[in-house]
Design a protein around this motif. Structure first.
Motif, PDB file in Angstrom:
ATOM      1  N   LEU A 132      43.314 -10.697   5.413  1.00 29.14           N
ATOM      2  CA  LEU A 132      43.377  -9.664   6.448  1.00 29.14           C
ATOM      3  C   LEU A 132      44.009  -8.383   5.927  1.00 29.14           C
ATOM      4  O   LEU A 132      43.525  -7.279   6.214  1.00 29.14           O
ATOM      5  CB  LEU A 132      44.140 -10.183   7.667  1.00 29.14           C
ATOM      6  CG  LEU A 132      43.415 -11.274   8.458  1.00 29.14           C
ATOM      7  CD1 LEU A 132      44.352 -11.882   9.497  1.00 29.14           C
ATOM      8  CD2 LEU A 132      42.153 -10.735   9.105  1.00 29.14           C
ATOM      9  N   VAL A 133      45.077  -8.493   5.155  1.00 26.27           N
ATOM     10  CA  VAL A 133      45.716  -7.314   4.578  1.00 26.27           C
ATOM     11  C   VAL A 133      44.740  -6.588   3.649  1.00 26.27           C
ATOM     12  O   VAL A 133      44.636  -5.357   3.690  1.00 26.27           O
ATOM     13  CB  VAL A 133      47.019  -7.707   3.833  1.00 26.27           C
ATOM     14  CG1 VAL A 133      47.531  -6.569   2.968  1.00 26.27           C
ATOM     15  CG2 VAL A 133      48.086  -8.143   4.830  1.00 26.27           C
TER      16      VAL A 133
ATOM     17  N   LEU B 267      37.953  -3.937   8.024  1.00 26.46           N
ATOM     18  CA  LEU B 267      38.193  -4.634   9.276  1.00 26.46           C
ATOM     19  C   LEU B 267      37.560  -3.844  10.417  1.00 26.46           C
ATOM     20  O   LEU B 267      37.704  -2.641  10.507  1.00 26.46           O
ATOM     21  CB  LEU B 267      39.697  -4.797   9.518  1.00 26.46           C
ATOM     22  CG  LEU B 267      40.099  -5.808  10.562  1.00 26.46           C
ATOM     23  CD1 LEU B 267      39.617  -7.202  10.164  1.00 26.46           C
ATOM     24  CD2 LEU B 267      41.594  -5.841  10.738  1.00 26.46           C
ATOM     25  N   GLY B 268      36.852  -4.526  11.268  1.00 24.33           N
ATOM     26  CA  GLY B 268      36.187  -3.865  12.377  1.00 24.33           C
ATOM     27  C   GLY B 268      34.755  -3.486  12.058  1.00 24.33           C
ATOM     28  O   GLY B 268      34.021  -3.042  12.918  1.00 24.33           O
TER      29      GLY B 268
ATOM     30  N   GLU C 145      41.434  -6.605   3.773  1.00 22.49           N
ATOM     31  CA  GLU C 145      40.392  -5.957   4.587  1.00 22.49           C
ATOM     32  C   GLU C 145      40.926  -4.708   5.267  1.00 22.49           C
ATOM     33  O   GLU C 145      40.254  -3.689   5.322  1.00 22.49           O
ATOM     34  CB  GLU C 145      39.845  -6.922   5.641  1.00 22.49           C
ATOM     35  CG  GLU C 145      38.821  -7.871   5.116  1.00 22.49           C
ATOM     36  CD  GLU C 145      38.101  -8.614   6.227  1.00 22.49           C
ATOM     37  OE1 GLU C 145      38.523  -8.538   7.401  1.00 22.49           O
ATOM     38  OE2 GLU C 145      37.110  -9.271   5.912  1.00 22.49           O
ATOM     39  N   GLU C 146      42.149  -4.799   5.799  1.00 22.14           N
ATOM     40  CA  GLU C 146      42.748  -3.631   6.453  1.00 22.14           C
ATOM     41  C   GLU C 146      42.931  -2.498   5.454  1.00 22.14           C
ATOM     42  O   GLU C 146      42.680  -1.337   5.762  1.00 22.14           O
ATOM     43  CB  GLU C 146      44.077  -4.014   7.091  1.00 22.14           C
ATOM     44  CG  GLU C 146      43.901  -4.907   8.302  1.00 22.14           C
ATOM     45  CD  GLU C 146      45.190  -5.600   8.735  1.00 22.14           C
ATOM     46  OE1 GLU C 146      46.220  -5.485   8.029  1.00 22.14           O
ATOM     47  OE2 GLU C 146      45.154  -6.271   9.777  1.00 22.14           O
ATOM     48  N   ALA C 147      43.351  -2.820   4.243  1.00 27.04           N
ATOM     49  CA  ALA C 147      43.570  -1.802   3.216  1.00 27.04           C
ATOM     50  C   ALA C 147      42.261  -1.141   2.794  1.00 27.04           C
ATOM     51  O   ALA C 147      42.233   0.039   2.489  1.00 27.04           O
ATOM     52  CB  ALA C 147      44.262  -2.420   2.003  1.00 27.04           C
ATOM     53  N   SER C 148      41.176  -1.909   2.802  1.00 21.58           N
ATOM     54  CA  SER C 148      39.888  -1.352   2.381  1.00 21.58           C
ATOM     55  C   SER C 148      39.141  -0.679   3.525  1.00 21.58           C
ATOM     56  O   SER C 148      38.094  -0.091   3.316  1.00 21.58           O
ATOM     57  CB  SER C 148      39.010  -2.448   1.776  1.00 21.58           C
ATOM     58  OG  SER C 148      38.566  -3.336   2.795  1.00 21.58           O
ATOM     59  N   GLY C 149      39.666  -0.811   4.726  1.00 19.97           N
ATOM     60  CA  GLY C 149      39.005  -0.220   5.879  1.00 19.97           C
ATOM     61  C   GLY C 149      37.837  -1.042   6.373  1.00 19.97           C
ATOM     62  O   GLY C 149      37.073  -0.603   7.206  1.00 19.97           O
TER      63      GLY C 149
ATOM     64  N   ASP D  29      46.419 -14.349   5.782  1.00 19.86           N
ATOM     65  CA  ASP D  29      47.157 -13.092   5.800  1.00 19.86           C
ATOM     66  C   ASP D  29      46.740 -12.199   4.638  1.00 19.86           C
ATOM     67  O   ASP D  29      46.516 -10.996   4.818  1.00 19.86           O
ATOM     68  CB  ASP D  29      48.664 -13.371   5.756  1.00 19.86           C
ATOM     69  CG  ASP D  29      49.473 -12.102   5.930  1.00 19.86           C
ATOM     70  OD1 ASP D  29      49.301 -11.428   6.966  1.00 19.86           O
ATOM     71  OD2 ASP D  29      50.275 -11.782   5.023  1.00 19.86           O
TER      72      ASP D  29
END
Length: 76
Positions: A43-44, A52-53, A46-50, A40
């Motif tokens: 993932l958080v 993810l994807g 990575e999502e915060a840094s942009g 978790d």
């Protein structure tokens, strides 16, 4: 109402199980809870840094191609 949980089988590099067990004991969590905690957090972050994807394409030479960075691919 009981929460539906996904189950997976996971292969770990030598020594990682002991590291997780030790961290879980120190944090007074089960090994499962410790793994979920770290996933978790990753993932958080990575999502915060942009990030993810922005994974690299699947390897074609692997019998079960996966998406992800070089570290994720090496874990399969």
């Amino acid at each position: 109402m009981r929460q539906q949980l996904d189950k997976i089988m996971l292969r770990l590099p030598d020594g990682m199980r002991d590291r997780i067990r030790n961290k879980a004991a120190a944090n007074r969590r089960s090994m499962n809870a410790e793994i979920v905690h770290y996933l978790d957090r990753a993932l958080v972050a990575e999502e915060a840094s942009g990030a993810l994807g922005a994974a690299t394409p699947a390897r074609r030479d692997h019998p079960h191609p996966v998406q992800g960075n070089e570290h994720e691919r090496d874990l399969v």
